[in-house]
Design a protein around this motif. Structure first.
Motif, mmCIF file in Angstrom:
data_model
loop_
_atom_site.group_PDB
_atom_site.id
_atom_site.type_symbol
_atom_site.label_atom_id
_atom_site.label_comp_id
_atom_site.label_asym_id
_atom_site.label_seq_id
_atom_site.Cartn_x
_atom_site.Cartn_y
_atom_site.Cartn_z
ATOM 1 N N GLN A 168 -7.743 -1.722 -10.876
ATOM 2 C CA GLN A 168 -7.204 -3.059 -10.628
ATOM 3 C C GLN A 168 -7.935 -4.108 -11.460
ATOM 4 O O GLN A 168 -7.360 -5.129 -11.850
ATOM 5 C CB GLN A 168 -7.320 -3.380 -9.146
ATOM 6 N N GLY A 172 -5.394 -6.541 -13.112
ATOM 7 C CA GLY A 172 -5.043 -7.171 -11.843
ATOM 8 C C GLY A 172 -3.758 -6.659 -11.236
ATOM 9 O O GLY A 172 -3.099 -7.381 -10.472
ATOM 10 N N GLU A 173 -3.402 -5.437 -11.548
ATOM 11 C CA GLU A 173 -2.166 -4.875 -10.980
ATOM 12 C C GLU A 173 -2.339 -4.651 -9.477
ATOM 13 O O GLU A 173 -3.304 -4.009 -9.041
ATOM 14 C CB GLU A 173 -1.817 -3.549 -11.650
ATOM 15 N N PRO A 174 -1.413 -5.147 -8.661
ATOM 16 C CA PRO A 174 -1.610 -5.080 -7.203
ATOM 17 C C PRO A 174 -1.671 -3.662 -6.644
ATOM 18 O O PRO A 174 -2.328 -3.434 -5.623
ATOM 19 C CB PRO A 174 -0.407 -5.852 -6.645
ATOM 20 N N SER A 175 -0.993 -2.696 -7.287
ATOM 21 C CA SER A 175 -0.985 -1.335 -6.751
ATOM 22 C C SER A 175 -2.053 -0.442 -7.356
ATOM 23 O O SER A 175 -2.209 0.708 -6.939
ATOM 24 C CB SER A 175 0.394 -0.687 -6.972
ATOM 25 N N GLN A 329 2.850 -6.170 -13.050
ATOM 26 C CA GLN A 329 3.379 -7.523 -12.827
ATOM 27 C C GLN A 329 4.648 -7.781 -13.629
ATOM 28 O O GLN A 329 5.483 -8.611 -13.248
ATOM 29 C CB GLN A 329 2.333 -8.572 -13.214
ATOM 30 N N GLN A 366 3.793 -1.503 -4.806
ATOM 31 C CA GLN A 366 4.498 -2.750 -4.513
ATOM 32 C C GLN A 366 6.003 -2.515 -4.623
ATOM 33 O O GLN A 366 6.482 -1.937 -5.594
ATOM 34 C CB GLN A 366 4.085 -3.838 -5.496
#
Length: 580
Positions: A168, A172-175, A329, A366
């Protein structure tokens, strides 16, 4: 001829979904093109890997370019249509798909196809790729494209690539995981599947399917619990009593030691053999559980074991380090919207949900799905041209699952229609680079975008719009408008242009009562024809104007519909609607 050197404008290595599309498009544009494939069938995932029940880009407005042309060819060539399975709206005999690609190549005198060859060396002068050597010959070309299933040219040319997970902290990828863990170690990439085709022998007794080494029935126990045997088989039902076996739940996904695919030729061969045995064992299990009515299909694929695909269905490969990297994203819906944001240098479109395969592991991602047309579909997203271009290398493009994409986002970008669009764009770009005598990184992207939108054979979508099929008179206008004004791109994916009603094609008429169970969930109880009287079906559509009509139609009212009934999915694919 041994040690012969061919010269070309464009060389495509690998005859998969993207490589085949790239070579065909480059040659159609006029470039002298050579396509070198490992297997005797072109089309990759769509044919030689046996995934002839493809997912994604199913909505009418997204059936454009070579993908749309491929579907049209299948509809014309396959008796009975494409409504056979419930996992996809398109289900066909892989032999017919292979014929389509072979015919497209055959009609192009400036496209030379050589099969049965794999690359052994890449020629490089500094940061310029100039050619590729194979066992018996070499090819030099102005632009070279990697269309291999596992990004083999990236390794041979020592072009920087990624393999495995990013944390992450990277983008910054949420998954993405916060730290490397047992899952990332066990499955550095998604599990492939060695597709096997089974056959319903009816009253006859099918030959017994022997167990392969290391047969362990507990691996498959519960595979179709919660579905039932018939629904399980109908998942990948093909014409003429055939079934595509590509089942993720206690099925034939195989990922044990998947890193061996890029370690050496020997280790890759070992993994492929094991994955094929795993599918053989699953087929053996199916036959043991469901009876000798079901056996291995006969005379499907062009090699000795005719029920097994020519190679595994690879969901992930080496991934280029490109000018742009597609991240999670970039494929997720924008706030309060049902589309992703668009890239300024967009050249292809996908709309599949983010789908990852790790046997025995549930990996949460996500959500990027919406209800549309009475069913679930994926949030549309775009692919940028700059993710096809190496960060520092010239004379080279990628055109398969090997684009510059994160491990997480690859779950959506890897699907067959997306890769076909990527291949078409890469082939067009390569041909235009030859025309302009420029490197891929210097190609004006608007020149490429315009060429795709205006291609005289298979014009291709760049901006996803739900309500604007490519045969609409304003299609080109709105595509260019949103490329010029990306800030105006509507969050709902509908442009301010009324949907045009299409002609009814090969549809049957049905009358019955319409039921609205909830928003975007419709049922239909048939009153006529008498053959189906009393049956209750789900109503779905791929057409925007029908979606609008279904959303507005009154509950528990008589309705007359034209469409195609899908027995496997128990749905009516609505193509026209009138009040009863």
């Amino acid at each position: 001829m041994v040690n012969q050197t061919y010269t070309a404008d464009v060389l495509v290595v690998g005859g998969g979904t993207g490589g085949s599309a790239a070579a065909i498009q480059a040659a159609r544009r006029g470039a002298k093109t050579i396509l070198v494939s490992e297997f005797p069938w072109l089309g990759g995932m769509l044919t030689s890997a046996g995934v002839s029940v493809p997912d994604g880009n199913e909505l009418e407005a997204f059936q454009t370019g070579l993908w749309g042309a491929f579907l049209q060819e299948l509809r014309q060539r396959q008796a009975g249509g494409l409504d056979n399975s419930w996992v996809s709206f398109f289900s066909y005999d892989p032999r017919i798909g292979a014929e389509v690609f072979a015919d497209w190549v055959q009609e192009l005198p400036n496209l030379h196809w050589i099969s049965g060859q794999v690359p052994t060396e890449v020629f490089r002068q500094g940061d310029l790729i100039t050619g590729v050597r194979f066992a018996d010959f070499a090819v030099t070309a102005k632009i070279i494209l990697d269309g291999t299933e596992l990004g083999d040219l990236l390794a041979l040319a020592e072009i920087p690539y990624r393999w495995g997970w990013e944390l992450q902290s990277e983008w910054g990828e949420p998954s993405a995981p916060a730290t490397f863990n047992s899952l990332t170690q066990r499955y550095p990439v998604q599990a492939p599947t060695y597709v096997v085709i089974m056959e319903d022998f009816g009253e006859a007794i099918a030959p017994e399917i022997p167990a392969a080494p290391n047969y362990n029935p507990s691996q498959f126990t519960g595979a179709w619990d919660g579905y039932g045997a018939e629904t399980f088989l109908n998942y990948g039902r093909l014409p003429r009593g055939l079934f595509m076996i590509n089942w993720p739940i206690c099925g034939n996904d195989y990922g044990e030691g998947v890193g061996r695919l890029i370690e050496s030729d020997v280790s890759r061969g070992e993994f492929i053999q094991e994955s094929r045995w795993h599918s053989q064992n699953f087929a053996h299990f199916i036959q043991k559980q469901l009876g000798r009515r079901y056996g291995l299909a006969e005379k499907v694929f062009p090699h000795t074991s005719t029920a097994f695909a020519l190679h595994p269905y690879y969901r992930e490969s080496r991934r280029l380090v490109g000018l742009t990297t597609v991240r999670e994203q970039d494929i997720l819906p924008i706030a309060r919207g049902r589309v992703a944001s668009i890239f300024n240098d967009a050249i292809a479109v996908g709309n599949y949900a983010n789908d990852h395969h790790y046997p025995g592991v549930q990996f949460p991602l996500q959500p990027k799905s919406i209800r549309w047309g009475g069913r679930w579909t994926g949030t549309p997203f775009t692919i940028p041209y700059s993710c096809l271009i190496p960060a520092t290398i010239d004379g080279f493009l990628v055109c398969e699952k090997n684009i510059s994409v994160s491990h997480i986002a690859n779950g959506a970008t890897r699907l067959q229609p997306v890769v076909m669009g990527i291949g078409q764009a890469a082939g067009m770009a390569a041909a235009i680079c030859v025309e302009l005598n420029c490197q891929p990184r210097d190609l004006p992207v608007r020149t490429l975008q315009t060429a795709l939108l205006e291609d005289n054979r298979s014009k291709a979508l760049i901006i996803p719009l739900f309500n604007l099929p490519s045969n609409h008179s304003d299609w080109r206008h709105w595509q260019l408008y949103y490329l010029d004004n990306p800030q105006a791109y509507p969050v709902n994916g509908d442009c301010p242009c009324p949907s045009r009603k299409a002609l009814i094609q090969e549809s049957n008429c049905f009358t019955g009562i319409f039921y609205r169970l909830e928003q975007q969930e419709y049922r239909f109880t048939v009153t006529a024809p008498a053959t189906y009287q009393g049956q209750s079906w789900q109503l779905v559509t791929l057409r925007s104007h029908i979606d609008e009509q279904l959303r507005a139609y009154p509950h528990e009212q008589l309705v007359t519909l034209w469409g195609r009934y899908n027995h496997s999915g128990n749905w009516l694919l609505v193509e026209h609607l009138n009040g009863g």
